[in-house]
Design a protein around this motif. Sequence first.
Motif, PDB file in Angstrom:
ATOM      1  N   TYR A  26     -13.279 -23.303  53.410  1.00  0.00           N
ATOM      2  CA  TYR A  26     -12.304 -23.493  52.327  1.00  0.00           C
ATOM      3  C   TYR A  26     -12.371 -22.340  51.326  1.00  0.00           C
ATOM      4  O   TYR A  26     -11.353 -21.885  50.823  1.00  0.00           O
ATOM      5  N   PRO A  76      -6.634 -26.551  49.526  1.00  0.00           N
ATOM      6  CA  PRO A  76      -6.512 -27.467  50.670  1.00  0.00           C
ATOM      7  C   PRO A  76      -7.495 -28.635  50.574  1.00  0.00           C
ATOM      8  O   PRO A  76      -8.690 -28.438  50.377  1.00  0.00           O
ATOM      9  N   VAL A  77      -6.984 -29.869  50.675  1.00  0.00           N
ATOM     10  CA  VAL A  77      -7.822 -31.076  50.640  1.00  0.00           C
ATOM     11  C   VAL A  77      -7.340 -32.059  51.722  1.00  0.00           C
ATOM     12  O   VAL A  77      -6.820 -33.129  51.427  1.00  0.00           O
ATOM     13  N   PRO A  78      -7.543 -31.672  52.997  1.00  0.00           N
ATOM     14  CA  PRO A  78      -6.978 -32.497  54.075  1.00  0.00           C
ATOM     15  C   PRO A  78      -7.494 -33.935  54.093  1.00  0.00           C
ATOM     16  O   PRO A  78      -6.721 -34.859  54.386  1.00  0.00           O
ATOM     17  N   LEU A  79      -8.781 -34.153  53.805  1.00  0.00           N
ATOM     18  CA  LEU A  79      -9.293 -35.527  53.844  1.00  0.00           C
ATOM     19  C   LEU A  79      -8.697 -36.371  52.725  1.00  0.00           C
ATOM     20  O   LEU A  79      -8.351 -37.538  52.934  1.00  0.00           O
ATOM     21  N   ALA A  80      -8.572 -35.790  51.539  1.00  0.00           N
ATOM     22  CA  ALA A  80      -7.965 -36.542  50.436  1.00  0.00           C
ATOM     23  C   ALA A  80      -6.518 -36.903  50.783  1.00  0.00           C
ATOM     24  O   ALA A  80      -6.054 -38.002  50.474  1.00  0.00           O
ATOM     25  N   GLY A  81      -5.818 -35.983  51.435  1.00  0.00           N
ATOM     26  CA  GLY A  81      -4.440 -36.257  51.831  1.00  0.00           C
ATOM     27  C   GLY A  81      -4.358 -37.403  52.830  1.00  0.00           C
ATOM     28  O   GLY A  81      -3.504 -38.289  52.715  1.00  0.00           O
ATOM     29  N   THR A  82      -5.275 -37.400  53.795  1.00  0.00           N
ATOM     30  CA  THR A  82      -5.302 -38.467  54.796  1.00  0.00           C
ATOM     31  C   THR A  82      -5.681 -39.800  54.157  1.00  0.00           C
ATOM     32  O   THR A  82      -5.099 -40.843  54.471  1.00  0.00           O
ATOM     33  N   ALA A  83      -6.661 -39.762  53.252  1.00  0.00           N
ATOM     34  CA  ALA A  83      -7.082 -41.004  52.575  1.00  0.00           C
ATOM     35  C   ALA A  83      -5.931 -41.571  51.746  1.00  0.00           C
ATOM     36  O   ALA A  83      -5.702 -42.788  51.742  1.00  0.00           O
ATOM     37  N   ALA A 124     -12.919 -44.219  54.405  1.00  0.00           N
ATOM     38  CA  ALA A 124     -13.818 -43.985  55.549  1.00  0.00           C
ATOM     39  C   ALA A 124     -14.623 -45.237  55.869  1.00  0.00           C
ATOM     40  O   ALA A 124     -14.818 -45.575  57.047  1.00  0.00           O
ATOM     41  N   GLU A 173     -12.296 -47.533  57.680  1.00  0.00           N
ATOM     42  CA  GLU A 173     -12.015 -47.014  59.020  1.00  0.00           C
ATOM     43  C   GLU A 173     -13.211 -47.244  59.946  1.00  0.00           C
ATOM     44  O   GLU A 173     -13.050 -47.657  61.102  1.00  0.00           O
ATOM     45  N   VAL A 204     -17.343 -37.475  58.316  1.00  0.00           N
ATOM     46  CA  VAL A 204     -16.319 -37.519  57.259  1.00  0.00           C
ATOM     47  C   VAL A 204     -16.955 -37.171  55.910  1.00  0.00           C
ATOM     48  O   VAL A 204     -16.387 -36.403  55.118  1.00  0.00           O
ATOM     49  N   HIS A 205     -18.153 -37.687  55.663  1.00  0.00           N
ATOM     50  CA  HIS A 205     -18.781 -37.456  54.355  1.00  0.00           C
ATOM     51  C   HIS A 205     -19.196 -35.993  54.153  1.00  0.00           C
ATOM     52  O   HIS A 205     -19.098 -35.479  53.036  1.00  0.00           O
ATOM     53  N   LEU A 207     -11.718 -37.984  44.209  1.00  0.00           N
ATOM     54  CA  LEU A 207     -11.456 -37.473  45.557  1.00  0.00           C
ATOM     55  C   LEU A 207     -12.490 -38.053  46.530  1.00  0.00           C
ATOM     56  O   LEU A 207     -12.150 -38.640  47.563  1.00  0.00           O
ATOM     57  N   GLU A 219     -15.102 -30.331  50.949  1.00  0.00           N
ATOM     58  CA  GLU A 219     -13.750 -30.286  50.382  1.00  0.00           C
ATOM     59  C   GLU A 219     -13.801 -30.491  48.859  1.00  0.00           C
ATOM     60  O   GLU A 219     -13.128 -29.778  48.101  1.00  0.00           O
ATOM     61  N   THR A 243      -9.177 -35.970  60.960  1.00  0.00           N
ATOM     62  CA  THR A 243      -9.031 -34.859  60.012  1.00  0.00           C
ATOM     63  C   THR A 243     -10.357 -34.119  59.841  1.00  0.00           C
ATOM     64  O   THR A 243     -10.393 -32.888  59.782  1.00  0.00           O
ATOM     65  N   LEU A 272     -18.947 -41.810  59.951  1.00  0.00           N
ATOM     66  CA  LEU A 272     -19.108 -41.744  58.495  1.00  0.00           C
ATOM     67  C   LEU A 272     -19.788 -40.444  58.071  1.00  0.00           C
ATOM     68  O   LEU A 272     -19.340 -39.779  57.129  1.00  0.00           O
ATOM     69  N   VAL A 308     -11.882 -41.031  49.436  1.00  0.00           N
ATOM     70  CA  VAL A 308     -12.153 -40.729  50.851  1.00  0.00           C
ATOM     71  C   VAL A 308     -13.233 -41.676  51.389  1.00  0.00           C
ATOM     72  O   VAL A 308     -13.117 -42.203  52.508  1.00  0.00           O
ATOM     73  N   HIS A 309     -14.256 -41.937  50.589  1.00  0.00           N
ATOM     74  CA  HIS A 309     -15.361 -42.769  51.071  1.00  0.00           C
ATOM     75  C   HIS A 309     -14.949 -44.234  51.273  1.00  0.00           C
ATOM     76  O   HIS A 309     -15.427 -44.886  52.201  1.00  0.00           O
ATOM     77  N   LEU A 360      -9.186 -40.444  59.284  1.00  0.00           N
ATOM     78  CA  LEU A 360     -10.117 -39.572  58.560  1.00  0.00           C
ATOM     79  C   LEU A 360     -11.056 -38.848  59.517  1.00  0.00           C
ATOM     80  O   LEU A 360     -11.342 -37.659  59.334  1.00  0.00           O
TER      81      LEU A 360
END
Lengths: 312, 312
Positions: free
Chosen positions: B295, A264-271, A194, A197, B190-191, A186, B197, B270, B187, A190-191, B267
């Motif tokens: 969460y 809920p894992v919104p960042l993982a979903g976006t990634a 990120a 991005e 997000v991190h 996860l 999360e 989010t 970064l 995400v990293h 990201l």
Amino acid sequence: MTADNATNAGRRVAVIGLGSMGYGMAVSLKRAGFDVVGFDVRQESVERFVAEGGMGAATPGEAAAGAAAVVCVVLNAEQTEAVLFGEGGCAATMDEGTVFVSSATMAPSVARSLAERLEKDGRHYLDAPISGGAQRAATGELTVLVSGTPAAMAAADAVVGAMAAKVFHLGDAPGTAAGLKIVNQLLAGVHIAAACEAMSFADAHDLDPAKVFEVITASAGNSWMFENRVPHILDNDYTPRSAVDIFVKDLGIVLDIARSEKIPVPLAGTALQSFLMTSAAGMGRDDDASVFRLYQRIRDVADDAPDGEGPS
Amino acid sequence: MTADNATNAGRRVAVIGLGSMGYGMAVSLKRAGFDVVGFDVRQESVERFVAEGGMGAATPGEAAAGAAAVVCVVLNAEQTEAVLFGEGGCAATMDEGTVFVSSATMAPSVARSLAERLEKDGRHYLDAPISGGAQRAATGELTVLVSGTPAAMAAADAVVGAMAAKVFHLGDAPGTAAGLKIVNQLLAGVHIAAACEAMSFADAHDLDPAKVFEVITASAGNSWMFENRVPHILDNDYTPRSAVDIFVKDLGIVLDIARSEKIPVPLAGTALQSFLMTSAAGMGRDDDASVFRLYQRIRDVADDAPDGEGPS
């Protein structure tokens, strides 16, 4: 021949799945003195291993017959289940007291279920996800997370030791190691997204990418993945060290678990969507830093459009 | 008194904004031998600085009069503009050849515009965002990113040196340093949200949080922020080292820039929503690791509901 090699000599170990990770692990086990039998659905991988002095088998069950341990390094839970319980599977041929070392990334609940099914007939299951990449697989320097009964740990100890520079023992419940691997994936996914991005944002601002790398790796915005993947962007080299589709798969597992267990894992979903778009853009088999190229391409489209804007 | 102190003695420096960062920077400048005049909208901060041997002023302009350099450490671009060009502002009192050292996080375009307005009358503007936290501000060990004309760099050199352990020189265009700071904040935000999360996901799986920390910090999923913030979760201590609302602000700046310049940053978008939800849940002034508590609270609600599910 070291003491380990002397102890291991004549002990048979099966490796199921001779991909970039499994092949290296088989080589490391052979180097440590084990008699290693390899199986892969691609016959040429088996032939290559045999040409390098290993043994080959026609089915997982054939590889597992007479083996003290079976190391399974396939893509996912479905393949692992087929290796164990499918036609020509290991569960039918493994001796009592032997151990199945399961290294594919999978949901903890699946690891628990596979362990239960195998162990009721007196065989052991070690939940043993790996990390470290193909090169460290080949040198026997992986990181291995393990959880399982003391008997499973004991039965797999020499085998895991031959593949790993670092072993984390996470208790006696199968599924614990799988869960921690998922947490790592996860974060890793995400990293990476990120990092791509952020480099795209920097690129849009005409910042010198080498300078961005220098500053960020010395700052609070740094991550293991930023440090590891951004050099691919700087070199404009997207030869796959780890492919986009690996994270489509691994974040897919994260999201499946999250949905079924209502976490809920919104960042993982976006990634996941970022990797999916990159794969959809034809870069699924390229290096996962290609998420940067996706954003670059999107911004290029905007630059080409009338008035600097994309179609509305 | 070191050589630096001897050189700096009698040179006047104004510090505008005596918050957790600015106060420490004022103290570091005083320690380096400068005559430091502080200003803050909160009178008690000025009084505290005077009680500790500093000088105080009633307006930014009064602080800046006769100063060789003005260090501005306010919240954002709007406050920086007011400090320079508002009523009682610095621009009206700064001598020719003196330098304005601008440390608030802001959009590169704003930094460029402020620089242009100030420099047309012969004063210098140094784009100089900072990082490192209140403690390193007080010990003069910040990291400072700087970009600006050679004249601005030269005029600010001793002042920046007194506040920083590490200075990154990013060229002669104001806005470059601001842009790189924004990339870092993207970064970092997000991190932090990803760390929270992931720890929530681990918590839902009953993984031992200390073990998760041990494994992840040794794995590819690690980040500077994971390593720094997760201990707050392990200690269940949300005393603000850096508050949730700081990232509501900083990711807000990222998203404003992204929208106005059409740079996709899914990201960051989010992550902003994660901080915003945490702030909306009443934790805006708590430590930013409070995203984990958001969460946790969401999952607790689900556990309390009939059949383990929330309202539909």
